[in-house]
Scaffold this motif. Structure first.
Motif, mmCIF file in Angstrom:
data_model
loop_
_atom_site.group_PDB
_atom_site.id
_atom_site.type_symbol
_atom_site.label_atom_id
_atom_site.label_comp_id
_atom_site.label_asym_id
_atom_site.label_seq_id
_atom_site.Cartn_x
_atom_site.Cartn_y
_atom_site.Cartn_z
ATOM 1 N N GLN A 80 4.730 4.890 15.272
ATOM 2 C CA GLN A 80 4.927 4.549 13.860
ATOM 3 C C GLN A 80 6.098 3.578 13.644
ATOM 4 O O GLN A 80 5.951 2.576 12.932
ATOM 5 N N ARG A 84 6.345 -0.241 11.738
ATOM 6 C CA ARG A 84 7.278 -0.478 10.638
ATOM 7 C C ARG A 84 8.248 -1.604 10.981
ATOM 8 O O ARG A 84 8.589 -2.433 10.131
ATOM 9 N N PRO A 94 11.109 -2.014 3.614
ATOM 10 C CA PRO A 94 10.490 -0.711 3.936
ATOM 11 C C PRO A 94 9.757 -0.084 2.760
ATOM 12 O O PRO A 94 8.717 0.567 2.945
ATOM 13 N N VAL A 97 5.953 -0.527 2.148
ATOM 14 C CA VAL A 97 4.996 0.115 3.046
ATOM 15 C C VAL A 97 4.809 1.573 2.617
ATOM 16 O O VAL A 97 5.774 2.341 2.566
ATOM 17 N N PRO A 99 2.985 5.092 3.513
ATOM 18 C CA PRO A 99 2.271 5.806 4.576
ATOM 19 C C PRO A 99 1.211 6.745 4.016
ATOM 20 O O PRO A 99 1.382 7.354 2.958
ATOM 21 N N LEU A 129 -0.912 2.893 7.269
ATOM 22 C CA LEU A 129 0.220 2.321 6.550
ATOM 23 C C LEU A 129 -0.313 1.194 5.671
ATOM 24 O O LEU A 129 -1.027 0.302 6.156
#
Length: 248
Positions: A80, A84, A94, A97, A99, A129
């Motif tokens: 993961q 990212r 961040p 994004v 999840p 994502l």
């Protein structure tokens, strides 16, 4: 007395005949007017406008594989951060994004003929994502670089980015107005050939609303027509059908 009554009866008959002729003429004239009032012309109007996507959505699923389910999730959670980090390297924040849930799927063994058996061989843990951004050019550029992450051995499933146009309702309304004016112009041209005049609008129907690739291409059904999500530059189109009354 008999002779004196005959002229009266004759006069009455003539009066009735004249009345019938007159009334039939009135009825005929009324029917002709009604028929004339029902004359109409139905035309289609078209309007198009170039639009550009101002929003992008990009879905990527990262995986983890292992013979044991717990190890599959451990592998997923190790992969993961790599995805990212890729997003951050491409200039995204961040918080852009989102999840999805972590899920898993058993992988069954297969026999020598390729038939799936009940025995589980391994597990695949996955998480989607979703990247959202108004910088469609940056998303398009990142989509061309994602192969580097795959080449590094990170197990991912990549979908093509979706490029969307915000404010579609405003675009649609402006096109409907333009298409209606186009329909009026077409009706006037048709009417000229028959020495007629276009009157008031009797009815109007909006056809499908299309968002098409500017250079042609595929699309999927949405918004009552077609909505292409694969390209940044698009063509919006509306067709309307309008009925106008006409008079000679």
């Amino acid at each position: 007395m008999e002779n004196s009554s005959r002229p009266s009866l004759l006069g009455l008959g003539l009066s009735i005949a004249v009345g019938l002729i007159a009334s039939s003429a009135i009825v005929s004239y009324t029917l002709d007017r009604m028929a004339s009032n029902k004359q109409s012309i139905t035309v289609k109007g078209l309007a198009e406008k170039s639009v550009r996507a101002d929003q992008a959505r990009w879905r990527i699923v990262v995986h983890g594989h292992a013979p044991v389910l717990a190890d599959a999730f451990a592998a997923l959670r190790a992969n993961q951060p790599k995805l990212r980090s890729f997003f951050v390297e491409q200039g995204f924040k961040p918080e852009q994004v989102t999840p999805g849930r972590e899920t898993y799927q058993p992988v069954h063994k297969v026999d020598q003929d390729g038939r799936e058996l009940r025995e589980i061989e391994s597990y695949t843990a996955s998480q989607e994502l979703l990247l959202t951004s108004s910088d469609v050019a940056a998303v398009d550029k990142a989509a061309g670089r994602i192969v580097s992450l795959e080449e590094s051995g990170v197990p991912i499933s990549v979908q093509n980015p979706e490029y969307l146009v915000s404010g579609l309702e405003q675009v649609k309304m402006s096109l409907i107005a333009s298409a209606t004016r186009n329909a009026r112009e077409r009706a006037s041209e048709f009417a000229k050939t028959g020495d007629a005049q276009v009157g008031a609008m009797k009815s109007a129907n909006q056809g499908a609303f299309y968002i098409l690739p500017a250079q042609g291409g595929g699309s999927d059904d949405e918004y009552g027509g077609a909505y292409d999500k694969t390209t940044i530059d698009k063509l919006a189109r509306v067709v309307v059908t309008v009925e106008y009354g006409i008079s000679q």
